[in-house]
Structure formats: structure tokens, C-alpha cells
Design a protein around this motif. Structure first.
Motif, mmCIF file in Angstrom:
data_model
loop_
_atom_site.group_PDB
_atom_site.id
_atom_site.type_symbol
_atom_site.label_atom_id
_atom_site.label_comp_id
_atom_site.label_asym_id
_atom_site.label_seq_id
_atom_site.Cartn_x
_atom_site.Cartn_y
_atom_site.Cartn_z
ATOM 1 N N ILE A 62 0.995 -1.274 -0.051
ATOM 2 C CA ILE A 62 -0.064 0.006 -0.139
ATOM 3 C C ILE A 62 0.957 1.415 -0.038
ATOM 4 C CG2 ILE A 62 -1.594 1.281 1.372
ATOM 5 C CD1 ILE A 62 -2.801 -1.255 2.352
ATOM 6 N N LEU A 92 1.329 4.525 -2.775
ATOM 7 C CA LEU A 92 0.961 5.872 -2.593
ATOM 8 C C LEU A 92 1.963 6.839 -2.904
ATOM 9 C CD1 LEU A 92 -0.979 5.271 0.575
ATOM 10 C CD2 LEU A 92 -2.028 5.893 -1.574
ATOM 11 N N VAL A 93 3.235 6.431 -2.470
ATOM 12 C CA VAL A 93 4.550 7.412 -2.376
ATOM 13 C C VAL A 93 5.268 7.780 -3.865
ATOM 14 C CG1 VAL A 93 4.861 6.865 -0.029
ATOM 15 C CG2 VAL A 93 6.250 5.709 -2.102
ATOM 16 N N GLN A 113 -5.085 15.478 8.412
ATOM 17 C CA GLN A 113 -5.702 15.009 9.664
ATOM 18 C C GLN A 113 -5.420 13.588 9.820
ATOM 19 O OE1 GLN A 113 -9.622 16.432 9.902
ATOM 20 N NE2 GLN A 113 -9.096 18.508 10.275
ATOM 21 N N ARG A 115 -5.665 11.107 7.694
ATOM 22 C CA ARG A 115 -6.738 10.409 7.142
ATOM 23 C C ARG A 115 -6.375 9.229 6.392
ATOM 24 N NH1 ARG A 115 -11.150 12.569 2.588
ATOM 25 N NH2 ARG A 115 -12.465 10.367 2.853
ATOM 26 N N ILE A 116 -5.210 9.346 5.578
ATOM 27 C CA ILE A 116 -4.545 8.142 4.589
ATOM 28 C C ILE A 116 -4.092 7.301 5.843
ATOM 29 C CG2 ILE A 116 -2.867 7.446 3.247
ATOM 30 C CD1 ILE A 116 -3.041 10.574 1.860
ATOM 31 N N LYS A 152 -5.047 6.586 8.608
ATOM 32 C CA LYS A 152 -6.025 5.905 9.504
ATOM 33 C C LYS A 152 -6.715 4.789 8.339
ATOM 34 C CE LYS A 152 -10.308 6.709 11.888
ATOM 35 N NZ LYS A 152 -11.679 6.898 10.891
ATOM 36 N N ALA A 153 -6.691 5.160 7.096
ATOM 37 C CA ALA A 153 -7.306 4.165 6.088
ATOM 38 C C ALA A 153 -6.322 3.229 6.256
ATOM 39 C CB ALA A 153 -7.443 4.756 5.055
ATOM 40 N N ILE A 154 -5.079 3.219 6.138
ATOM 41 C CA ILE A 154 -3.931 2.332 6.136
ATOM 42 C C ILE A 154 -4.117 1.131 7.259
ATOM 43 C CG2 ILE A 154 -1.590 1.464 6.149
ATOM 44 C CD1 ILE A 154 -1.065 3.994 4.725
ATOM 45 N N THR A 191 -6.846 0.894 9.245
ATOM 46 C CA THR A 191 -8.146 0.164 8.962
ATOM 47 C C THR A 191 -8.197 -1.061 8.091
ATOM 48 O OG1 THR A 191 -9.217 2.296 9.032
ATOM 49 C CG2 THR A 191 -10.605 0.226 8.286
ATOM 50 N N VAL A 192 -7.412 -0.844 6.902
ATOM 51 C CA VAL A 192 -7.425 -2.025 5.990
ATOM 52 C C VAL A 192 -6.399 -3.261 6.721
ATOM 53 C CG1 VAL A 192 -6.336 -2.756 3.911
ATOM 54 C CG2 VAL A 192 -7.516 -0.720 4.119
#
Lengths: 210, 75
Positions: free
Chosen positions: B8, B12-13, B48, B50-51, B53-55, B57-58
């Protein structure tokens, strides 16, 4: 990845030819000028311009690629179906065994996955595309559940005459609540708070309609 | 789990070659340390967080399948 090389009297002309062959628009490709081309002197010593044009991957292609790799790591083997929606959105439907872990509580995992996929898909690519993920028809089921919830909450607000705040929801889910109660003459809805904790408040309309 | 975080993060980077993932075994949980190029910090954390947090969560969902508690730390 599809690449063509073309030549023409000018760079523009060569590019034109390449785009025609690729059936692509200018913002969907990467252009490399191999030879500038020059008019020379009286048509002598003139050089043709040459360009190499490569078709950029579309956001939805990158999305599917990202998800395919991800599923492999998670040892899942689902079927993925890409659907182009009318409003420019792209919907990827995922179906298969053990899909529960992809959804999570109230779709938390699915929403996180959708957010990450959107970022990867639209990273320095050709144009922006909104990506919607769906697992085993979850979105539709959730929409139905949210509509029912909205009606139930509206009923309770009317009975108690007190506002009710719903739990935080992502924008698309809040929209379903707003839409479900838009036609209601006695209650109104609005959202409060900052993402990702923004929530819908259902309250009584004043003055009350007889 | 390392593989998942690495996959992931690299997607993204801008500098995927500088993504480094390390696994530290705790008593009840596993800590996954993620390091990226300084310029890529924003791409991995997001507004904030958000990314990030999504990582998390998955990764948490994937870890639940293996019955483990996984903490993703961004260094």
C-alpha cells in the motif's frame, strides 16, 4: 503500455498523427520529443520531427491493478468487474469468497479501501476519476438500511420533539439520509462536525406545519 | 502483514524505493514500523491523518483474519 513513434514536418504534426493512431486525447498521453525537426534552408537540409507517444494508464486501470495486487496479498481470489457510471464515476464490483473482511463494521474497511484506491488511481495520472468500490452488493444493502434508519429516526424526532444526532458517517452515506428525509414536512436535516466525524442531525421543523 | 503495508505504501508514494517496513513482535501484538522518504510523509499520513487511518483500517481487517493485533507505526 501502448507506445507509438511518429514523424511529421513539425512536432505538432507528428503528435497529431500519433494521437490519431492511439485514439487518445493530449492529456491521456506522455509525449517524448525525439527530434525537434527543422525547416532547413529552401527545403534543403530539412529534418523531420519525431515524437514517441505513450498512452498513460487510466485511473480505473490503475485502480483495478492496485486491487488485484492487494487481493493476492490478502490471499483472496475475487472476481472484479469494472462499471463506468454515467456521471463519470467508476464502480468496481468485487465478488467472491470470504469478502466479509473487505467490508468491516458499517463498511469501515470498504470505505478505507475505496479511499486508498482512489488515491492510487488518481496519482499523477491522466485525468481525475472518482472510484467507488462495492463488495457483494454491500452499497445497495447499506443504502436500504440507511433509508430505513432515516425514517425511524424521523419518526422518533416527531414523537419526542427532540433533535437526534446520528453516528458519524462518510459523505455519501449522509447524503442518503438527507435525501431520504428531504420530502418530510415535519423534520429537517443538517450536518455538523468535521470529517471524518461529521454527522447528520435530524430535528423538528419550526414553526410546526399543521 | 509486512507485505501488505509495504504494498500500500509503495503505491501511494513518489519514492517507492525508499519505503522501508519493519516488524517488531510484541507480547500480544505485532508492531509494523513504516518509514518513507521525508517528502512522502504527507502522502502516507494525509490531512488529519486520514490516509494513515485508512491504512490502519485495512491492515487491521487483514490481521483479524490471522487473529492478531497489529499496530502500524509511521516513523
Amino acid at each position: 503500455m501502448k507506445t507509438v513513434e511518429k514523424q511529421g514536418k513539425t512536432v505538432e504534426e507528428a503528435l497529431e498523427l500519433a494521437l490519431k493512431e492511439l485514439k487518445a486525447k493530449k492529456d491521456e498521453v506522455e509525449v517524448e520529443v525525439l527530434e525537434e525537426g527543422s525547416r532547413g534552408l529552401f527545403g534543403l537540409l530539412s529534418k523531420m520531427a519525431r515524437v514517441r507517444v505513450t498512452l498513460k494508464k487510466k485511473p480505473e486501470e490503475k485502480a483495478v491493478e492496485f486491487l488485484t495486487g492487494l487481493m493476492k496479498i490478502l490471499k483472496l481470489d475475487p472476481v472484479m468487474n469494472l462499471v463506468h457510471e454515467e456521471d463519470g464515476m467508476c464502480r468496481i464490483e468485487i465478488k467472491g469468497k470470504d469478502m466479509g473482511i473487505l467490508i468491516g463494521k458499517h463498511g469501515a474497511t470498504l470505505n478505507a479501501l475505496q479511499y486508498l484506491t482512489g488515491l492510487v488511481a488518481n496519482k499523477d495520472g491522466a485525468g481525475y476519476k472518482r472510484i467507488i468500490l462495492d463488495v457483494e452488493g454491500y452499497r445497495e444493502k447499506r443504502e436500504k438500511a440507511l433509508k430505513e434508519l432515516a425514517l425511524k429516526i424521523a419518526k422518533r424526532v416527531k414523537e419526542t420533539k427532540k433533535s437526534i444526532a446520528l453516528e458519524p458517517m462518510p459523505p455519501n452515506e449522509r447524503k442518503i439520509i438527507h435525501n431520504a428525509l428531504q420530502g418530510d414536512e415535519r423534520v429537517k436535516t443538517h450536518s455538523e462536525g468535521e470529517e471524518p466525524y461529521r454527522r447528520v442531525i435530524v430535528s423538528l421543523k419550526y414553526p410546526p406545519v399543521k | 502483514m509486512i507485505e501488505l503495508v509495504e504494498y500500500i505504501a509503495k503505491a501511494l508514494v513518489d519514492h517507492p524505493e525508499e519505503v522501508a517496513v519493519n516488524r517488531v513482535e510484541g507480547e500480544q501484538s505485532v508492531i509494523i514500523e513504516l518509514k518513507v522518504h521525508p517528502d512522502d510523509m504527507g502522502k502516507i499520513i494525509g490531512k488529519q491523518g486520514r490516509i494513515a487511518k485508512a491504512i490502519r483500517t485495512v491492515v487491521k481487517a487483514a490481521a483479524a483474519k490471522e487473529g492478531k493485533r497489529v499496530i502500524v507505526e509511521i516513523l
